[in-house]
Structures are given as C-alpha cells and as structure tokens.
Design a protein around this motif. Sequence first.
Motif, PDB file in Angstrom:
ATOM      1  N   ALA A   1       0.849  -1.185   0.000  1.00 34.25           N
ATOM      2  CA  ALA A   1       0.000   0.000   0.000  1.00 34.25           C
ATOM      3  C   ALA A   1       0.885   1.235   0.000  1.00 34.25           C
ATOM      4  O   ALA A   1       2.010   1.222   0.505  1.00 34.25           O
ATOM      5  N   GLN A   2       0.391   2.323  -0.571  1.00 29.84           N
ATOM      6  CA  GLN A   2       1.194   3.539  -0.681  1.00 29.84           C
ATOM      7  C   GLN A   2       1.559   4.130   0.672  1.00 29.84           C
ATOM      8  O   GLN A   2       2.559   4.822   0.802  1.00 29.84           O
ATOM      9  N   ASP A   3       0.729   3.859   1.697  1.00 33.38           N
ATOM     10  CA  ASP A   3       1.010   4.412   3.025  1.00 33.38           C
ATOM     11  C   ASP A   3       1.676   3.406   3.949  1.00 33.38           C
ATOM     12  O   ASP A   3       1.694   3.584   5.164  1.00 33.38           O
ATOM     13  N   SER A   4       2.239   2.335   3.396  1.00 30.25           N
ATOM     14  CA  SER A   4       2.864   1.303   4.223  1.00 30.25           C
ATOM     15  C   SER A   4       4.223   1.769   4.732  1.00 30.25           C
ATOM     16  O   SER A   4       4.870   2.629   4.118  1.00 30.25           O
ATOM     17  N   PRO A   5       4.696   1.217   5.858  1.00 31.94           N
ATOM     18  CA  PRO A   5       6.036   1.575   6.366  1.00 31.94           C
ATOM     19  C   PRO A   5       7.135   1.307   5.349  1.00 31.94           C
ATOM     20  O   PRO A   5       8.132   2.030   5.309  1.00 31.94           O
TER      21      PRO A   5
ATOM     22  N   ASP B   1      -2.007  -5.517   1.889  1.00 34.26           N
ATOM     23  CA  ASP B   1      -1.370  -5.012   3.104  1.00 34.26           C
ATOM     24  C   ASP B   1      -0.748  -6.139   3.921  1.00 34.26           C
ATOM     25  O   ASP B   1      -0.220  -5.893   4.990  1.00 34.26           O
TER      26      ASP B   1
ATOM     27  N   GLY C   1       2.219   0.541  -6.744  1.00 38.45           N
ATOM     28  CA  GLY C   1       2.080  -0.294  -5.561  1.00 38.45           C
ATOM     29  C   GLY C   1       2.989  -1.507  -5.530  1.00 38.45           C
ATOM     30  O   GLY C   1       2.669  -2.499  -4.859  1.00 38.45           O
TER      31      GLY C   1
ATOM     32  N   CYS D   1       7.003   1.676   2.139  1.00 38.34           N
ATOM     33  CA  CYS D   1       7.056   2.812   1.210  1.00 38.34           C
ATOM     34  C   CYS D   1       7.722   4.013   1.867  1.00 38.34           C
ATOM     35  O   CYS D   1       8.457   4.761   1.211  1.00 38.34           O
ATOM     36  N   ASP D   2       7.465   4.187   3.153  1.00 37.82           N
ATOM     37  CA  ASP D   2       8.116   5.294   3.874  1.00 37.82           C
ATOM     38  C   ASP D   2       9.624   5.097   3.896  1.00 37.82           C
ATOM     39  O   ASP D   2      10.392   6.052   3.694  1.00 37.82           O
TER      40      ASP D   2
ATOM     41  N   ASP E   1      10.976   6.156  -5.286  1.00 40.75           N
ATOM     42  CA  ASP E   1       9.521   6.272  -5.415  1.00 40.75           C
ATOM     43  C   ASP E   1       8.926   4.917  -5.776  1.00 40.75           C
ATOM     44  O   ASP E   1       9.458   4.183  -6.624  1.00 40.75           O
TER      45      ASP E   1
END
Length: 577
Positions: free
Chosen positions: A72-76, A471, A91, A78-79, A87
């Motif tokens: 997911a784009q807001d997953s750890p 997720d 997904g 990705c962070d 980037d």
Amino acid sequence: MLEELEVRGLGPIRSAVINPGPRMTVVTGETGAGKSMLLDAIRLISGGRVDSARIAGTGTQECWAQGVFRVAQDSPACDEAAEAGVDVEDGELFLTRAVPASGRSRSMLCGRTVPRNVLAQVSRSLVVIHGQSDQLRIASPARQREFLDSVGVDDAVCSAYATAWSEFQRVDERLARLQGEQAENRQRADYLRDCLARIDAVDPAPDEYGELRDKRSRIEHAAAIAQGVSEALGVLDPSQLGEEGSGVVDLIGRSVQSLRGIHVAEPFADLADRLENVSQEISDVVFALSDAGAVMDGEMDLDAINSRIHELDDLLRRWGPTIADVLAWRDHARLELEDVDASPEQVDLLRRERQDLLDKAWKTAEALSGERAKAGEALSRMVDQELGSLAMSGSHLEIRVTRRTDPGLLDANGGDDVEFLFTPYPGADALPLGSSASGGELSRLMLALELSAVSYRAAERQGRDAVPSHDRCTYIFDEVDAGVGGRAAVELGRRLARLAREEQVIVVTHLAQVASWADDQIVVSKRVDPDAESVDTVVRPVTGDSRIAEIARMLSGDQSQASMDHARQLLHSSVLG
C-alpha cells in the motif's frame, strides 16, 4: 505481500521463478533438493548475507535474486523507500541483490542502487522469517518489546509517550547545553564587564578625538601661529596690538573719505562703496585673528591633551577604528552582558521545566506499562494454548514486563524492561527466549506467537474491515514441523492455515499433514542431466493430480493407489471451517 520471487545461480538452482499465493503456500520436495535455497534467496533480498561458496555449484560467477512485493502507498515499507530516495510506482516494490563469487554484492530497490542496509530496513515490514538461523531476531529484549508493542499496545498510548519523551529530551538537551556553557558564560561576562568599565572610565565623546588632534596641532605650532597673527594684525590694524600707526583698515578709511569728498558721483561713489565693503571684510578678518589669539591663550596644556589622546587611542585599538565603533561596541556589549548574566535564571527555569516534563513522561510511561502488562498476560495465555496444540503441552511462555522504579531510568521506549522467558517442560527453569528451546521448538513457539498475535489484533479490531491482501506481511516458516507428527502435525497445518487468513504464509515442510492445508504448493526437485553430467534444481507449482501425487509421496514415499487415496482424503479433510 510477496508476488514473485526470481532466483538465478543460487546453490543448485540455475533459474527459478515462484509466484506464491496470497494465503498459505508450502514448499516441498526431497531432502537435498534445494528447498532451503528459496529461503536463502528471500534472506538475500532482505539484506542478509550469503556464503559465496553456495554460488560455486551453479557454474555461474554470480547469484541473483529479486522479490516483487505488493504494498500500500502508506505502508512503512514505502516510507523507508522514500527516505532512501526511491519512489514506489503502481504499488510494487522490487528488492534485488546480486552477489558475485568474489567481490562486493550489489543491492537495488526498484532498480536503483542502494546500500544493503536499506533493503534490510524496507524488508522488515514486508517479511518475517522463522527459520532455525533466524529465530534470534526476537531474542533481544528490544525486539521482544517491539513485538509486544506492535501486537497489544494502543498506537495512541505509544504516540503519547513518544511525544512526552521528545518534549522532555528537547528541554533536557537544552539544559545540558546551557549548563555546559555556564563556565564559558562566566568568563565572557567578566570580560564584558572589564571592557565596559574601561570604556566608561574614558567616557569618549563622538567627535572628541578629531577635535583633540586639531588642538594638539595648534599648540605644537603655537609660536608660529602667534607670530603670524601678530604680523598680520600689525599690518591690518596695529591698534589691536596696542601699537600706534596706520594699518590697512585706517588707510582704506582715508581712501573712502577722499573719494566721498569728490562732488562727482560716478564712478567715485561706487568705488567708495566697494572700498567700504573691503574695509568691512578686513575688519571681520581682524576680529577673527584677535579671537583666535584669545582661544590659543585659553587652550589646555599639551600634556593634558596628549594624555587624553592616548586614552582614546587605546580604545580605538581595541574596539575601533573610530569612536563611533567604540560606542556601538559598548552598546552591544551591554545587551550581551544582560543575556549572559541571565543564564543562571534560564538554567533554573529550564530545570523546573525539565522536571515537569519528566513527571509528565513518567505518568505517560505508567499508562504504557499498564498496556504492556495487560497485553503480555493475555498473549502469554494465548501462546500457551497454541503450544498445547503443537505437541508442546506443558511448555510455557512468560512475557515479563518489569516496571523501573526511577523516572531517571526512562528511555525512548518507556520505563519497562520486557523479557520473553520460555519453559520447555514442567519443572524446567524459565530461560530467555533463544537459549531454552531447540530449533523446531523455537519455530513452533514463534508460530504460536504469530498466531496469538493475529488473534489478539483481530479481537482488538472487531467491527473493522478485514485487512486487505495487499497489506499483508509475508511470514516464512522453516523447520516448524521438526519433531512433530500425527495429530500434532494436523494441528500445526491447521494453525498455519488460520494464520494465512490474515497474512501471507510460506512454509517449507516435509509433512503431508502440514502441506495439505496449503492453498498453493510448490515442489522443489532434482533434475539430472546425463549429457552434461550435472544436477540442478527444478521449482514448479503443482495442482490437481500432480499435487495429490506429491502429497502421496510425502505420506509413504511412493505413489501407490493406497497412498494416492490417502492423499485425496487428507486434502479433502484439510479445510478450515
């Protein structure tokens, strides 16, 4: 979750691609076929190390592995990727490692070269490996605390403590810095006071220096000045010197009278006017010369002037180059002295603020400790129940949360010491996790922990939607079935399947009772090439009759009608209700 794993040149695997399903995937095959190589590949893309000797058997000079994860784009993950300047598009995260037989390995994230530790950081939220060589990941108290917090502690409580601790640390660091500067500040204050006292003692005026130099110049040339003034006055107006005789002023006056006595107006009247103007101008000069002489008589003596200039020169050397600079420095020094002198008050103020924030952090840590103790007790009970179904009856896991007694012992993680203690059988001593269980026992204990964690989280989020498959974290179990058989093996498979309802699960197993619970099955087998006189490994998914045949082989070592029927029956019964 892991969508694709591609491997080249690793151990006996020349080239293989596997696509595990979103739920439970088992990897099976004969001993020595290379099942563990797939786990090595996952360790490789997770930033782990690999023995270069494993490359030698493939006939290549480099082993290469790549994992494709759906995130997911807001997953750890990705962070972590964003912090590394990568980037995530569509997904998908691509984790790649290439390890040559000699030389340094190369790590890539989404095609971009990154340090190996970046892969390790990104993969922490993507993959959890439970193998005999990986169990120590949770053996440290820090990891055990992280695990407990991730399972049973409310994020809001953790965030509240993190904020309180951050505020305390900010003031604590500021106080320490100010206290460290106090000695330097005292020295600076003494210096400023001495400088201000020196300047104030002299008390210079803005234009004084130039005026004094002019006076000194006049005094040094006093004789020449007096003689010149006297001679000039003697010519212009001797009466100013108390002498008799006609000077320029008197002679011009006579000339004017003579011109006025002519009874013809022009041009003589105009010339008389002009001479009168000249006479007036000369009179002004005479007055100025007389006044200059009087001033010379009233000026201070040369020694006093030189002494004053010396004092001003000393100020200019220190804080000049002009008197205006000296006065500006004095004004600035007074303001700085006020700040420096105020530091003891600032220290006292910060000490009080630090104590208030420490008290706040301590109270917040109490709430965090309560959450941990509650979660530890509940998780311990759940793990013990799971262990009983995994052929480990009598085993006990104690999650011990010890509250520290002094606020000064707080750290970024709170005021608790968290320790997982395992008792393998009744009467045995409770020992730290990792030093009290065999590899197989530890794998099953980790399975029990993960199952209990999933159940705990599910109970906490009742009423919420299920976690979407993209997720999901990927859990990998190796040797989890060591020392297990019969009914315990069936229960082991059932629990792995239950875990797979929430997370992606990949299991390396040799037990048919475990493999039968999987949604997908991958077989690793040897392939002999008589012409090349070599052996390599083939990785292939099996379904339908091929899967039944593999389960039959696992049951009895052959594919007789009886074993095939047994395999069908086992697969039919291995379904979660």
